[in-house]
Write a protein that holds these residues in place. Sequence first.
Motif, PDB file in Angstrom:
ATOM      1  N   MET A 185       0.791  -1.229   0.000  1.00  0.00           N
ATOM      2  CA  MET A 185       0.000   0.000   0.000  1.00  0.00           C
ATOM      3  C   MET A 185       0.829   1.288   0.000  1.00  0.00           C
ATOM      4  SD  MET A 185      -3.053  -1.053  -0.191  1.00  0.00           S
ATOM      5  CE  MET A 185      -3.869   0.513   0.055  1.00  0.00           C
ATOM      6  N   GLY A 186       2.076   1.195   0.434  1.00  0.00           N
ATOM      7  CA  GLY A 186       2.921   2.383   0.484  1.00  0.00           C
ATOM      8  C   GLY A 186       2.827   3.154   1.794  1.00  0.00           C
ATOM      9  N   ILE A 187       1.912   2.764   2.666  1.00  0.00           N
ATOM     10  CA  ILE A 187       1.772   3.371   3.992  1.00  0.00           C
ATOM     11  C   ILE A 187       1.454   2.260   4.991  1.00  0.00           C
ATOM     12  CG2 ILE A 187       1.057   5.661   3.207  1.00  0.00           C
ATOM     13  CD1 ILE A 187      -1.830   4.888   3.712  1.00  0.00           C
ATOM     14  N   SER A 188       1.662   2.535   6.265  1.00  0.00           N
ATOM     15  CA  SER A 188       1.425   1.523   7.299  1.00  0.00           C
ATOM     16  C   SER A 188      -0.076   1.325   7.534  1.00  0.00           C
ATOM     17  CB  SER A 188       2.089   1.957   8.610  1.00  0.00           C
ATOM     18  OG  SER A 188       1.354   3.022   9.195  1.00  0.00           O
ATOM     19  N   PRO A 189      -0.449   0.196   8.147  1.00  0.00           N
ATOM     20  CA  PRO A 189      -1.857  -0.017   8.473  1.00  0.00           C
ATOM     21  C   PRO A 189      -2.425   1.086   9.370  1.00  0.00           C
ATOM     22  CG  PRO A 189      -0.641  -2.056   8.789  1.00  0.00           C
ATOM     23  CD  PRO A 189       0.361  -0.972   8.513  1.00  0.00           C
ATOM     24  N   THR A 190      -1.628   1.571  10.296  1.00  0.00           N
ATOM     25  CA  THR A 190      -2.084   2.644  11.182  1.00  0.00           C
ATOM     26  C   THR A 190      -2.332   3.923  10.390  1.00  0.00           C
ATOM     27  OG1 THR A 190      -0.857   1.671  13.007  1.00  0.00           O
ATOM     28  CG2 THR A 190      -1.514   3.976  13.253  1.00  0.00           C
ATOM     29  N   GLN A 191      -1.442   4.255   9.478  1.00  0.00           N
ATOM     30  CA  GLN A 191      -1.630   5.438   8.642  1.00  0.00           C
ATOM     31  C   GLN A 191      -2.855   5.274   7.755  1.00  0.00           C
ATOM     32  OE1 GLN A 191       2.259   5.270   6.848  1.00  0.00           O
ATOM     33  NE2 GLN A 191       2.958   7.058   7.994  1.00  0.00           N
ATOM     34  N   TYR A 192      -3.038   4.083   7.196  1.00  0.00           N
ATOM     35  CA  TYR A 192      -4.198   3.815   6.344  1.00  0.00           C
ATOM     36  C   TYR A 192      -5.489   3.984   7.136  1.00  0.00           C
ATOM     37  CZ  TYR A 192      -7.307   1.560   3.039  1.00  0.00           C
ATOM     38  OH  TYR A 192      -8.338   1.303   2.173  1.00  0.00           O
ATOM     39  N   ARG A 193      -5.498   3.477   8.356  1.00  0.00           N
ATOM     40  CA  ARG A 193      -6.689   3.601   9.202  1.00  0.00           C
ATOM     41  C   ARG A 193      -7.004   5.072   9.459  1.00  0.00           C
ATOM     42  NH1 ARG A 193      -7.023  -0.075  14.359  1.00  0.00           N
ATOM     43  NH2 ARG A 193      -8.198  -1.419  12.985  1.00  0.00           N
ATOM     44  N   LYS A 194      -5.976   5.873   9.688  1.00  0.00           N
ATOM     45  CA  LYS A 194      -6.192   7.309   9.917  1.00  0.00           C
ATOM     46  C   LYS A 194      -6.723   7.992   8.666  1.00  0.00           C
ATOM     47  CE  LYS A 194      -3.084   7.745  13.768  1.00  0.00           C
ATOM     48  NZ  LYS A 194      -1.883   8.338  14.340  1.00  0.00           N
ATOM     49  N   LEU A 195      -6.300   7.521   7.498  1.00  0.00           N
ATOM     50  CA  LEU A 195      -6.855   8.053   6.249  1.00  0.00           C
ATOM     51  C   LEU A 195      -8.331   7.709   6.135  1.00  0.00           C
ATOM     52  CD1 LEU A 195      -4.095   7.229   3.617  1.00  0.00           C
ATOM     53  CD2 LEU A 195      -4.824   9.482   4.357  1.00  0.00           C
ATOM     54  N   GLN A 196      -8.705   6.486   6.552  1.00  0.00           N
ATOM     55  CA  GLN A 196     -10.102   6.056   6.474  1.00  0.00           C
ATOM     56  C   GLN A 196     -11.023   6.961   7.274  1.00  0.00           C
ATOM     57  OE1 GLN A 196      -9.795   1.872   7.713  1.00  0.00           O
ATOM     58  NE2 GLN A 196     -10.743   1.370   5.770  1.00  0.00           N
ATOM     59  N   VAL A 197     -10.568   7.402   8.433  1.00  0.00           N
ATOM     60  CA  VAL A 197     -11.429   8.229   9.278  1.00  0.00           C
ATOM     61  C   VAL A 197     -11.247   9.718   8.995  1.00  0.00           C
ATOM     62  CG1 VAL A 197     -11.558   6.534  11.123  1.00  0.00           C
ATOM     63  CG2 VAL A 197      -9.792   8.287  11.220  1.00  0.00           C
ATOM     64  N   GLY A 198     -10.352  10.043   8.066  1.00  0.00           N
ATOM     65  CA  GLY A 198     -10.169  11.436   7.678  1.00  0.00           C
ATOM     66  C   GLY A 198      -9.288  12.245   8.606  1.00  0.00           C
ATOM     67  N   ALA A 199      -8.532  11.555   9.471  1.00  0.00           N
ATOM     68  CA  ALA A 199      -7.664  12.277  10.400  1.00  0.00           C
ATOM     69  C   ALA A 199      -6.471  12.900   9.678  1.00  0.00           C
ATOM     70  CB  ALA A 199      -7.175  11.347  11.499  1.00  0.00           C
ATOM     71  N   TRP A 200      -5.991  12.251   8.620  1.00  0.00           N
ATOM     72  CA  TRP A 200      -4.864  12.753   7.842  1.00  0.00           C
ATOM     73  C   TRP A 200      -5.222  12.726   6.377  1.00  0.00           C
ATOM     74  CZ3 TRP A 200      -0.306   9.539  10.256  1.00  0.00           C
ATOM     75  CH2 TRP A 200      -0.037  10.027  11.534  1.00  0.00           C
ATOM     76  N   SER A 201      -4.526  13.515   5.590  1.00  0.00           N
ATOM     77  CA  SER A 201      -4.730  13.473   4.141  1.00  0.00           C
ATOM     78  C   SER A 201      -3.621  12.644   3.509  1.00  0.00           C
ATOM     79  CB  SER A 201      -4.715  14.887   3.560  1.00  0.00           C
ATOM     80  OG  SER A 201      -3.413  15.423   3.631  1.00  0.00           O
TER      81      SER A 201
END
Length: 69
Positions: free
Chosen positions: A38-54
């Motif tokens: 994916m190019g990013i960690s599972p934790t980063q991906y999860r944060k993208l899902q909830v809109g915490a990070w772009s």
Amino acid sequence: MKALNLPRSKTITQIAFMAGYEDDNAYKHFSRIFKKVMGISPTQYRKLQVGAWSYKSFKSSPVAKPSPK
């Protein structure tokens, strides 16, 4: 990776076990493969899902930081 939905009710370790990683290092192995694919960690991906990070914040700096709201 079959589905990219990382349920918030499960830890990354639990998701790793669900994906078939069943040893003591399940989190480590799952995270490494996830990031490779994916190019990013599972934790980063999860944060993208909830809109915490772009997504742009992950690609623009070596250390991702939350985007201001």
